[in-house]
Scaffold this motif. Sequence first.
Motif, PDB file in Angstrom:
ATOM      1  N   VAL A 124       0.845  -1.201   0.000  1.00 39.42           N
ATOM      2  CA  VAL A 124       0.000   0.000   0.000  1.00 39.42           C
ATOM      3  C   VAL A 124       0.879   1.249   0.000  1.00 39.42           C
ATOM      4  CG1 VAL A 124      -1.589   1.382   1.382  1.00 39.42           C
ATOM      5  CG2 VAL A 124      -2.034  -1.042   1.050  1.00 39.42           C
ATOM      6  N   GLY A 125       1.921   1.239   0.842  1.00 41.01           N
ATOM      7  CA  GLY A 125       2.828   2.372   0.883  1.00 41.01           C
ATOM      8  C   GLY A 125       3.529   2.593  -0.441  1.00 41.01           C
ATOM      9  N   SER A 126       3.975   1.509  -1.076  1.00 40.97           N
ATOM     10  CA  SER A 126       4.646   1.605  -2.368  1.00 40.97           C
ATOM     11  C   SER A 126       3.702   2.131  -3.443  1.00 40.97           C
ATOM     12  CB  SER A 126       5.190   0.228  -2.771  1.00 40.97           C
ATOM     13  OG  SER A 126       5.763   0.262  -4.055  1.00 40.97           O
ATOM     14  N   TRP A 127       2.468   1.643  -3.408  1.00 40.05           N
ATOM     15  CA  TRP A 127       1.450   2.105  -4.366  1.00 40.05           C
ATOM     16  C   TRP A 127       1.219   3.606  -4.224  1.00 40.05           C
ATOM     17  CZ3 TRP A 127      -3.420   4.200  -3.327  1.00 40.05           C
ATOM     18  CH2 TRP A 127      -4.295   4.278  -4.418  1.00 40.05           C
ATOM     19  N   ALA A 128       1.106   4.091  -2.999  1.00 41.81           N
ATOM     20  CA  ALA A 128       0.893   5.516  -2.768  1.00 41.81           C
ATOM     21  C   ALA A 128       2.142   6.322  -3.106  1.00 41.81           C
ATOM     22  CB  ALA A 128       0.496   5.754  -1.311  1.00 41.81           C
ATOM     23  N   TRP A 129       3.324   5.750  -2.837  1.00 45.35           N
ATOM     24  CA  TRP A 129       4.586   6.442  -3.068  1.00 45.35           C
ATOM     25  C   TRP A 129       4.760   6.852  -4.524  1.00 45.35           C
ATOM     26  CZ3 TRP A 129       7.410   8.034   0.909  1.00 45.35           C
ATOM     27  CH2 TRP A 129       8.727   8.471   0.687  1.00 45.35           C
ATOM     28  N   ARG A 130       4.185   6.069  -5.427  1.00 49.17           N
ATOM     29  CA  ARG A 130       4.325   6.327  -6.861  1.00 49.17           C
ATOM     30  C   ARG A 130       3.216   7.230  -7.412  1.00 49.17           C
ATOM     31  NH1 ARG A 130       6.841   1.835  -5.594  1.00 49.17           N
ATOM     32  NH2 ARG A 130       8.596   1.091  -6.834  1.00 49.17           N
ATOM     33  N   ARG A 131       2.293   7.599  -6.559  1.00 41.89           N
ATOM     34  CA  ARG A 131       1.140   8.353  -7.039  1.00 41.89           C
ATOM     35  C   ARG A 131       0.892   9.668  -6.325  1.00 41.89           C
ATOM     36  NH1 ARG A 131       0.545   3.121  -7.794  1.00 41.89           N
ATOM     37  NH2 ARG A 131      -0.607   2.362  -9.625  1.00 41.89           N
ATOM     38  N   ALA A 144      -1.976   3.949   7.307  1.00 35.45           N
ATOM     39  CA  ALA A 144      -2.066   2.492   7.177  1.00 35.45           C
ATOM     40  C   ALA A 144      -1.563   1.770   8.419  1.00 35.45           C
ATOM     41  CB  ALA A 144      -1.271   2.033   5.957  1.00 35.45           C
ATOM     42  N   LEU A 145      -0.645   2.398   9.152  1.00 36.62           N
ATOM     43  CA  LEU A 145      -0.090   1.792  10.360  1.00 36.62           C
ATOM     44  C   LEU A 145      -0.902   2.088  11.611  1.00 36.62           C
ATOM     45  CD1 LEU A 145       3.685   2.489   9.702  1.00 36.62           C
ATOM     46  CD2 LEU A 145       2.648   0.224   9.879  1.00 36.62           C
ATOM     47  N   THR A 146      -1.712   3.138  11.570  1.00 33.90           N
ATOM     48  CA  THR A 146      -2.417   3.558  12.786  1.00 33.90           C
ATOM     49  C   THR A 146      -3.930   3.457  12.703  1.00 33.90           C
ATOM     50  OG1 THR A 146      -2.433   5.885  12.071  1.00 33.90           O
ATOM     51  CG2 THR A 146      -0.559   5.151  13.408  1.00 33.90           C
ATOM     52  N   TYR A 147      -4.490   3.212  11.520  1.00 35.71           N
ATOM     53  CA  TYR A 147      -5.936   3.034  11.428  1.00 35.71           C
ATOM     54  C   TYR A 147      -6.341   1.969  12.449  1.00 35.71           C
ATOM     55  CZ  TYR A 147     -10.485   1.578   9.598  1.00 35.71           C
ATOM     56  OH  TYR A 147     -11.817   1.242   9.475  1.00 35.71           O
ATOM     57  N   TYR A 163      -6.311 -10.700   2.042  1.00 34.45           N
ATOM     58  CA  TYR A 163      -7.185 -10.065   1.055  1.00 34.45           C
ATOM     59  C   TYR A 163      -6.622  -8.726   0.614  1.00 34.45           C
ATOM     60  CZ  TYR A 163     -10.791  -7.367  -1.105  1.00 34.45           C
ATOM     61  OH  TYR A 163     -11.453  -6.556  -1.990  1.00 34.45           O
ATOM     62  N   LEU A 164      -6.190  -7.900   1.568  1.00 34.65           N
ATOM     63  CA  LEU A 164      -5.665  -6.580   1.234  1.00 34.65           C
ATOM     64  C   LEU A 164      -4.451  -6.700   0.320  1.00 34.65           C
ATOM     65  CD1 LEU A 164      -5.792  -3.527   1.651  1.00 34.65           C
ATOM     66  CD2 LEU A 164      -4.404  -3.824   3.723  1.00 34.65           C
ATOM     67  N   LEU A 165      -3.584  -7.641   0.610  1.00 37.55           N
ATOM     68  CA  LEU A 165      -2.402  -7.864  -0.230  1.00 37.55           C
ATOM     69  C   LEU A 165      -2.811  -8.228  -1.654  1.00 37.55           C
ATOM     70  CD1 LEU A 165       0.653  -8.278  -0.604  1.00 37.55           C
ATOM     71  CD2 LEU A 165       0.344 -10.608   0.256  1.00 37.55           C
ATOM     72  N   LEU A 166      -3.772  -9.125  -1.794  1.00 35.90           N
ATOM     73  CA  LEU A 166      -4.219  -9.551  -3.121  1.00 35.90           C
ATOM     74  C   LEU A 166      -4.910  -8.420  -3.873  1.00 35.90           C
ATOM     75  CD1 LEU A 166      -5.602 -13.083  -2.169  1.00 35.90           C
ATOM     76  CD2 LEU A 166      -3.543 -12.613  -3.506  1.00 35.90           C
ATOM     77  N   ALA A 167      -5.728  -7.650  -3.169  1.00 34.62           N
ATOM     78  CA  ALA A 167      -6.464  -6.559  -3.814  1.00 34.62           C
ATOM     79  C   ALA A 167      -5.509  -5.503  -4.359  1.00 34.62           C
ATOM     80  CB  ALA A 167      -7.445  -5.933  -2.836  1.00 34.62           C
ATOM     81  N   VAL A 168      -4.576  -5.060  -3.522  1.00 36.17           N
ATOM     82  CA  VAL A 168      -3.606  -4.060  -3.984  1.00 36.17           C
ATOM     83  C   VAL A 168      -2.758  -4.640  -5.111  1.00 36.17           C
ATOM     84  CG1 VAL A 168      -1.755  -2.498  -3.308  1.00 36.17           C
ATOM     85  CG2 VAL A 168      -3.548  -3.052  -1.670  1.00 36.17           C
TER      86      VAL A 168
END
Length: 396
Positions: A124-131, A144-147, A163-168
């Motif tokens: 998730v962090g990597s996905w956001a880092w590129r966008r 993502a760490l504190t929700y 599931y979250l890993l697969l979805a991302v």
Amino acid sequence: MRHTPVRERSVDRAPARYPWSLVVALFVVVTAGLTSVVAAVDAVRPSAGGTGQTWIDGWFQFDSGWYAGIAQFGYSYTPGQQSAIAFFPVYPLLVRAVAAVVGDVQLAGQLVALLSGLAAVVLVGSWAWRRLPRRSALLTIAVALTYPYTLFLHGTMYADGLYLLLAVGAFVLVDRRWYLAAGVVGALAAASRPFGIAVAVGLVVRILELLAQETGRTGWRDLVASVRRVRFRHAGVLVSFAGLLAWMAYLGAEFGNPLAFVETESSPGWNQGVGPRTWFKVAYLGLVHHGRWSLVANLTLQALACLVVVLLVRRITRLFGWGYAAYTVVVIAIPILGTKDFMGAGRYALAAFPALAAGGDWLAERPRWVAVVTLTAMTAAMVVLTWYFANGVEVS
């Protein structure tokens, strides 16, 4: 409505090097902190776990028993009663495979959940880092760490991390134009959780959006018009629907009812039937009427999590596009409409990963103290919820 593709944003962009080692370290710190809370509670109030280690057994609560049973004995279904077929198959099957190596189902289940949660947060962090701009990306990682409901990524024998890993992963693959691979990973996501079909819907819309972007036009009418540009290679994402269809085919062949997973949710104890009483949260209103305020507070926190996701949809569309917005709408609509009192909705909202990034971006536009207060409050809530969870109180 039009939006500016994220790749065209250039203000304060995140540097090319993603600090994955820092994310891993922070995840480990959070896991250690929450596990110390769980171990302290389990030392006084032992859970149903069977390893004899408080820091492991304290995480073994509620749905963990269902997943452990499926991994050991397979699926069962008794009409009108709570049954194992309410839990989708990818996670327990993976647990069974890992258990064959480590020799213990509970240990395997918690190991798979923990490693999946770690990989999901890193991705998730990597996905956001590129966008996103750097500050927004960093705050996405922090969110993502504190929700509060990310506690379910740190050791519970639950399927949420996988599931979250697969979805991302499915969306990362489709953005790289690996259509068939995205469809296969999306199929696994769809066979992991009841709302997994949201991945399939999101991938289809994302394909149309990518095709529309090639013409430089990204309004919703342009998405519809881009259907004529679809080619055979793009159809690989349709494989993502196979996950749910395969699960339904199995239920039909084994138990004579392809929708048995829906019907068992209506059984006594769960009472998650489809209809106006569920849609309009009659059970929740009943709790308010009878003044059961501790439970109402628990459920209201989860309802607020859903509300925040809904309010972020417009920002998600602007930042990330229609495909991610469609995914988010479907993934959050299912718990909003499908739960009688919002129980579980806080954990389900975690699946709406574009909302984590949109939330980080929103915080980045506010004064620094707003981010500090928000992240501190979420961290405190996560610790409190973990304490209640370890004490055998259902928090989501």
